[in-house]
Write an enzyme that holds these catalytic residues in place. Structure first.
Site, mmCIF file in Angstrom:
data_model
loop_
_atom_site.group_PDB
_atom_site.id
_atom_site.type_symbol
_atom_site.label_atom_id
_atom_site.label_comp_id
_atom_site.label_asym_id
_atom_site.label_seq_id
_atom_site.Cartn_x
_atom_site.Cartn_y
_atom_site.Cartn_z
ATOM 1 N N CYS A 1 0.824 -1.225 0.000
ATOM 2 C CA CYS A 1 0.000 0.000 0.000
ATOM 3 C C CYS A 1 0.856 1.273 0.000
ATOM 4 O O CYS A 1 1.943 1.294 0.559
ATOM 5 C CB CYS A 1 -0.976 0.087 1.189
ATOM 6 S SG CYS A 1 -2.259 -1.164 1.171
HETATM 7 N N1 GLN Z 1 -3.478 -5.071 5.467
HETATM 8 C C1 GLN Z 1 -4.143 -4.037 4.718
HETATM 9 C C2 GLN Z 1 -5.015 -4.611 3.613
HETATM 10 O O1 GLN Z 1 -4.926 -5.748 3.265
HETATM 11 C C3 GLN Z 1 -3.174 -3.024 4.171
HETATM 12 C C4 GLN Z 1 -2.281 -3.609 3.156
HETATM 13 C C5 GLN Z 1 -1.062 -2.821 2.845
HETATM 14 O O2 GLN Z 1 -0.639 -1.881 3.500
HETATM 15 N N2 GLN Z 1 -0.445 -3.302 1.828
HETATM 16 O O3 GLN Z 1 -5.787 -3.877 3.071
#
Ligand code: GLN
Length: 255
Positions: A2
């Site tokens: 993300c």
């Molecule tokens: N764990 C969160 C999700 O799956 C954020 C993922 C991330 O930061 N890549 O949406």
């Protein structure tokens, strides 16, 4: 894992912040520079939150989310060119293994003027933090945006905010509670309420850039050639308005 960004300042188009810079969020969706802890691209959806231009600092937040890669949404450029705003929060998602790829799992999570994003993972999800579910009203649990760690973190943060806690306290309390139960969690949290941007670094990069009457906070600098970008140290709280910025460390009790 993300990438996210927040902007406060004079009106800009969504495209000015999200699509057009040399290392825009769009570019970070397929060519991020600093992914940590797994994941290579951010192709599992995206979201953009903003206030109507001229609506003041009270919002309400408008939102556009999709469960497709940002680069594949052919309608986004027109939308992003035509909407201007003084307050923006946008994110591209790389779903944690085991979590659903669905529009409602994409940040920003919003209520009123609050726009929230999480970059990271809660270790041992969901068992590790199940006891925190008991601190929430049942209806909040029954209406989570999605069955993901990020949506649960938003419910916890929102519960603090609804009780009138300042943004910084809401974020630091949630980070402290989650790290106590799920050590090693990556908890970069980002909140834009139209007055200030409040953020935590825990496990992922975060940068900020102060402009004339504006502030931009982003997982990666939007223009690596622009000298104003500064990193936020690990395990810190960033609190910033368009003319004031403070960074406080968790080691010093966030104060
Ligand atoms: N764990 C969160 C999700 O799956 C954020 C993922 C991330 O930061 N890549 O949406």
């Amino acid at each position: 894992m993300c990438r996210h960004l927040a902007y406060l300042g004079p009106p800009v188009t969504l495209a000015d912040v999200v699509l057009d810079p040399p290392h825009s969020l769009l570019r970070q969706s397929w060519a991020p520079n600093d992914m940590r802890g797994g994941g290579t691209i951010n192709a599992d959806g995206f979201g953009i939150g903003w206030f109507d231009s001229g609506s003041g600092d009270g919002g309400p937040a408008r939102r556009y989310r999709r469960d497709v890669p940002m680069w594949s949404d052919s309608s986004l450029p027109d939308l992003a060119e035509s909407v201007s705003s003084e307050a923006i929060l946008a994110a591209v998602r790389s779903a944690t293994v085991g979590m659903p790829v669905t529009e409602t799992a994409c940040a920003p999570f919003v209520e009123g003027a609050w726009m929230f994003s999480h970059n990271g993972v809660v270790r041992g999800w969901p068992n590790s933090v199940a006891s925190l579910a008991g601190t929430l009203p049942p209806v909040d649990l029954m209406t989570l945006d999605a069955p993901t760690d990020s949506a649960f973190l938003w419910a916890l943060v929102r519960h603090h905010l609804r009780q009138g806690h300042p943004a910084a306290k809401a974020l630091t309390d949630v980070v402290d509670d989650v790290l106590a139960l799920a050590p090693g969690s990556r908890l970069n949290l980002l909140l834009n309420d139209g007055l200030r941007i409040t953020a935590i670094t825990a496990g992922h990069a975060l940068w900020f850039c102060e402009g004339k009457d504006s502030i931009t906070v982003s997982s990666e600098p939007l223009d690596p050639d622009e000298p104003g970008w500064q990193p936020v140290p690990e395990l810190s709280l960033l609190e910033t308005t368009t003319n004031q910025c403070s960074i406080r460390s968790r080691d010093e009790g966030w104060s």
